[in-house]
Design a protein around this motif. Structure first.
Motif, short mmCIF file in Angstrom:
data_model
loop_
_atom_site.label_atom_id
_atom_site.label_comp_id
_atom_site.label_asym_id
_atom_site.label_seq_id
_atom_site.Cartn_x
_atom_site.Cartn_y
_atom_site.Cartn_z
N LEU A 29 31.92 3.09 -22.96
CA LEU A 29 31.40 3.28 -24.31
C LEU A 29 31.53 4.74 -24.76
N LEU A 30 31.33 5.68 -23.84
CA LEU A 30 31.54 7.09 -24.17
C LEU A 30 32.99 7.34 -24.56
N ALA A 31 33.92 6.77 -23.79
CA ALA A 31 35.35 6.96 -24.06
C ALA A 31 35.75 6.37 -25.41
N GLN A 32 35.06 5.33 -25.82
CA GLN A 32 35.36 4.68 -27.09
C GLN A 32 34.53 5.25 -28.25
N ASP A 33 33.75 6.32 -27.97
CA ASP A 33 32.88 6.95 -28.97
C ASP A 33 31.86 5.95 -29.53
N LEU A 34 31.28 5.14 -28.62
CA LEU A 34 30.31 4.12 -29.02
C LEU A 34 28.93 4.34 -28.41
N LYS A 57 30.17 0.08 -35.29
CA LYS A 57 30.08 0.65 -33.93
C LYS A 57 29.09 -0.16 -33.08
N ASN A 58 27.97 -0.54 -33.67
CA ASN A 58 26.97 -1.33 -32.96
C ASN A 58 27.55 -2.66 -32.50
N ALA A 59 28.27 -3.32 -33.39
CA ALA A 59 28.87 -4.62 -33.04
C ALA A 59 29.89 -4.47 -31.92
N THR A 60 30.69 -3.43 -31.96
CA THR A 60 31.70 -3.22 -30.91
C THR A 60 31.03 -2.90 -29.57
N ALA A 61 30.02 -2.04 -29.59
CA ALA A 61 29.30 -1.70 -28.36
C ALA A 61 28.57 -2.93 -27.80
N ILE A 67 30.27 -8.97 -23.03
CA ILE A 67 31.38 -9.52 -22.23
C ILE A 67 31.45 -8.90 -20.83
N SER A 68 30.55 -7.94 -20.56
CA SER A 68 30.49 -7.32 -19.25
C SER A 68 29.36 -7.91 -18.40
N CYS A 69 28.74 -8.96 -18.89
CA CYS A 69 27.59 -9.57 -18.21
C CYS A 69 27.94 -10.92 -17.59
N GLY A 70 27.29 -11.19 -16.45
CA GLY A 70 27.35 -12.51 -15.85
C GLY A 70 26.41 -13.44 -16.60
N ARG A 71 26.33 -14.69 -16.17
CA ARG A 71 25.53 -15.69 -16.89
C ARG A 71 24.07 -15.31 -17.05
N ASN A 79 20.65 -13.49 -27.99
CA ASN A 79 20.23 -13.45 -29.40
C ASN A 79 19.96 -12.04 -29.91
N THR A 80 20.39 -11.05 -29.17
CA THR A 80 20.18 -9.66 -29.56
C THR A 80 21.29 -9.19 -30.50
N SER A 81 20.90 -8.48 -31.54
CA SER A 81 21.91 -7.98 -32.49
C SER A 81 22.07 -6.47 -32.40
N SER A 82 21.36 -5.84 -31.48
CA SER A 82 21.41 -4.38 -31.34
C SER A 82 21.93 -4.02 -29.94
N ALA A 83 22.92 -3.13 -29.89
CA ALA A 83 23.46 -2.66 -28.60
C ALA A 83 22.36 -1.94 -27.82
N LYS A 84 21.53 -1.16 -28.51
CA LYS A 84 20.45 -0.44 -27.85
C LYS A 84 19.45 -1.41 -27.22
N ARG A 85 19.03 -2.42 -27.96
CA ARG A 85 18.08 -3.40 -27.41
C ARG A 85 18.69 -4.16 -26.24
N ALA A 86 19.97 -4.50 -26.34
CA ALA A 86 20.65 -5.20 -25.24
C ALA A 86 20.66 -4.32 -23.99
N TRP A 87 21.04 -3.07 -24.16
CA TRP A 87 21.10 -2.13 -23.03
C TRP A 87 19.72 -1.96 -22.38
N ASP A 88 18.70 -1.76 -23.22
CA ASP A 88 17.34 -1.57 -22.71
C ASP A 88 16.82 -2.82 -22.00
N THR A 89 17.13 -4.00 -22.53
CA THR A 89 16.71 -5.26 -21.91
C THR A 89 17.35 -5.42 -20.54
N LEU A 90 18.64 -5.12 -20.43
CA LEU A 90 19.34 -5.24 -19.15
C LEU A 90 18.79 -4.24 -18.14
N ALA A 91 18.52 -3.01 -18.59
CA ALA A 91 17.96 -2.00 -17.69
C ALA A 91 16.59 -2.45 -17.17
#
Length: 196
Positions: A29-34, A57-61, A67-71, A79-91
């Motif tokens: 994501l850093l390399a893609q400026d996302l 940018k949010n949609a791309t991130a 697509i980097s997640c297993g089932r 159902n998350t529409s925010s890259a930040k919320r998705a990242w925080d949830t996974l963490a």
């Protein structure tokens, strides 16, 4: 689970690989400026160009994360529409908790290196997996420091002391012994002084 050659990661996120996965995805994501959309709160919805750029940018991130997640991981952010919320949830769900490393078998190379007295190998592993310093052997609950102390690998004890916190030194084995107590019981003054 296999991923395609053009994927952002080498392995899809599952319960055993969060630390490595998060580094791979963040680097991508850093390399893609996302990465900035993962770090910041959502833009206020407006009709201007700034919001449109953020939304793209949010949609791309978010798509990259999805697509980097297993089932199992994917189901948590479906159902998350925010890259930040998705990242925080996974963490929140997959990041190893302090004092515990996800899977002992991932840390086997650290214990093998300490057993053989190879600090260079141990250091390489700890550079990639700093939380492994608190991993404990399932059978004895010993840490790498306990093992180095038992084997009287003084050079490894000295190096481990450079990367451990005071709380790490208080970890006890099955018998209630800290590494300091083990060093004292062996009469190894050099290791005791190093730990104090």
């Amino acid at each position: 689970m296999a991923v395609s050659a053009d994927a952002a990661v080498m392995e899809l996120l599952d319960s055993s690989n969060y630390v490595d996965w998060s580094v791979w995805v963040k680097t991508y994501l850093l390399a893609q400026d996302l990465w900035d959309v993962v770090e910041q709160d959502e833009e206020e919805e407006e009709a201007d160009d700034k919001f449109k750029a953020w939304r793209e940018k949010n949609a791309t991130a978010l798509h990259t994360i999805q697509i980097s997640c297993g089932r199992e991981a994917s189901s948590l952010i479906r159902n998350t529409s925010s890259a930040k919320r998705a990242w925080d949830t996974l963490a929140e769900n997959f990041k190893p908790k302090p004092g515990y490393y996800n899977d002992f078998h991932q840390c086997q190379p650290l214990f093998d290196a300490v057993w053989s007295g190879d600090w260079d190998e141990a250091k390489q592993f700890l550079t990639l997996h700093p939380n492994a310093i608190r991993t404990r052997l399932p059978s004895t609950k010993e840490t790498a420091l306990h093992m180095a102390t038992q084997l009287e690998h003084e050079h490894i004890v000295e190096e481990l002391m450079q990367v451990m916190s005071e709380e790490d030194l208080e970890i006890t084995d099955n018998d209630g012994w800290t590494a300091l107590a083990l060093a004292a019981s062996r009469g190894n003054i050099k290791m005791v002084e190093c730990m104090i």
